[in-house]
Design an enzyme around this catalytic site. Structure first.
Site, PDB file in Angstrom:
ATOM      1  N   HIS A  47     -11.886 -40.869   6.912  1.00 28.52           N
ATOM      2  CA  HIS A  47     -11.763 -40.031   8.100  1.00 28.52           C
ATOM      3  C   HIS A  47     -11.361 -38.633   7.647  1.00 28.52           C
ATOM      4  O   HIS A  47     -10.747 -38.456   6.580  1.00 28.52           O
ATOM      5  CB  HIS A  47     -10.715 -40.595   9.049  1.00 28.52           C
ATOM      6  CG  HIS A  47     -11.111 -41.872   9.713  1.00 28.52           C
ATOM      7  ND1 HIS A  47     -10.500 -42.324  10.855  1.00 28.52           N
ATOM      8  CD2 HIS A  47     -12.063 -42.794   9.398  1.00 28.52           C
ATOM      9  CE1 HIS A  47     -11.045 -43.464  11.233  1.00 28.52           C
ATOM     10  NE2 HIS A  47     -11.993 -43.780  10.357  1.00 28.52           N
ATOM     11  N   GLU A  49      -9.014 -36.623   8.504  1.00 26.61           N
ATOM     12  CA  GLU A  49      -7.584 -36.441   8.241  1.00 26.61           C
ATOM     13  C   GLU A  49      -7.180 -37.046   6.899  1.00 26.61           C
ATOM     14  O   GLU A  49      -6.421 -36.439   6.143  1.00 26.61           O
ATOM     15  CB  GLU A  49      -6.751 -37.087   9.366  1.00 26.61           C
ATOM     16  CG  GLU A  49      -6.968 -36.484  10.729  1.00 26.61           C
ATOM     17  CD  GLU A  49      -8.045 -37.172  11.559  1.00 26.61           C
ATOM     18  OE1 GLU A  49      -7.984 -37.067  12.797  1.00 26.61           O
ATOM     19  OE2 GLU A  49      -8.950 -37.810  10.969  1.00 26.61           O
ATOM     20  N   CYS A  77      -6.585 -41.295  14.949  1.00 27.70           N
ATOM     21  CA  CYS A  77      -6.664 -42.733  15.185  1.00 27.70           C
ATOM     22  C   CYS A  77      -5.417 -43.399  14.595  1.00 27.70           C
ATOM     23  O   CYS A  77      -4.636 -42.757  13.891  1.00 27.70           O
ATOM     24  CB  CYS A  77      -7.936 -43.289  14.549  1.00 27.70           C
ATOM     25  SG  CYS A  77      -7.845 -43.433  12.748  1.00 27.70           S
ATOM     26  N   CYS A  80      -5.164 -42.955  10.724  1.00 28.96           N
ATOM     27  CA  CYS A  80      -4.841 -41.586  10.333  1.00 28.96           C
ATOM     28  C   CYS A  80      -3.412 -41.234  10.709  1.00 28.96           C
ATOM     29  O   CYS A  80      -2.712 -40.567   9.947  1.00 28.96           O
ATOM     30  CB  CYS A  80      -5.821 -40.600  10.959  1.00 28.96           C
ATOM     31  SG  CYS A  80      -7.486 -40.771  10.279  1.00 28.96           S
TER      32      CYS A  80
END
Length: 150
Positions: A47, A49, A77, A80
């Site tokens: 992801h 992040e 999410c 993250c």
């Protein structure tokens, strides 16, 4: 935030991942930036992040990002968010909400619901094995004099 949003658009247009971008900032300077790379790297943890946090740690040569802020194109999410807490970032700014993400197919509601359940009631079987043997490493860590705490 402009850079994080621009990275989310780049991710969409390049076809390398979902519509997410993130930057790590320290003292007003971008230390690391990334867009989602899940599909291009076959890595479900890639992801924006997470990739930005990994890159920032490499640049700063540390495993904690105290003194840094994260700008992300979407509310983080659960994965993250966990990484953000572990990295010890000072603050997070986001643009799109998790509800916005859910409307386009990125819905993490099931994860939040699963985390609220006892382990025995979750959809994914999670079974403890060999706890006594595994405690050895924890005991050695506790007794280790030269450990690097985090």
């Amino acid at each position: 935030m402009n850079e994080a949003i621009a990275l989310s658009v780049i991710s969409v247009r390049s076809g390398k991942g979902g519509p997410f971008g993130a930057v790590v900032v320290k003292d007003g300077e971008i230390i690391a930036k990334a867009h989602n790379q899940v599909t291009s790297t076959n890595d479900p943890t890639a992801h924006a992040e997470i990739v930005a946090i990994r890159d920032a740690c490499k640049v700063l040569q540390t495993f904690q990002l105290t003194g840094c802020e994260l700008y992300t194109s979407c509310e983080p999410c659960p994965m993250c968010l966990g990484a953000i807490y572990w990295a010890r970032l000072d603050k997070v700014y986001y643009a799109n909400t998790k509800a916005d993400a859910a409307q386009i197919g990125f819905d993490d509601k099931f994860i939040y619901e699963e985390l609220d359940l006892p382990i025995s009631d979750r959809k994914l079987p999670i079974i403890q094995l060999m706890p006594d043997e595994a405690l050895r490493a924890f005991q050695e860590w506790q007794e280790k004099i030269d450990k690097v705490e985090y």
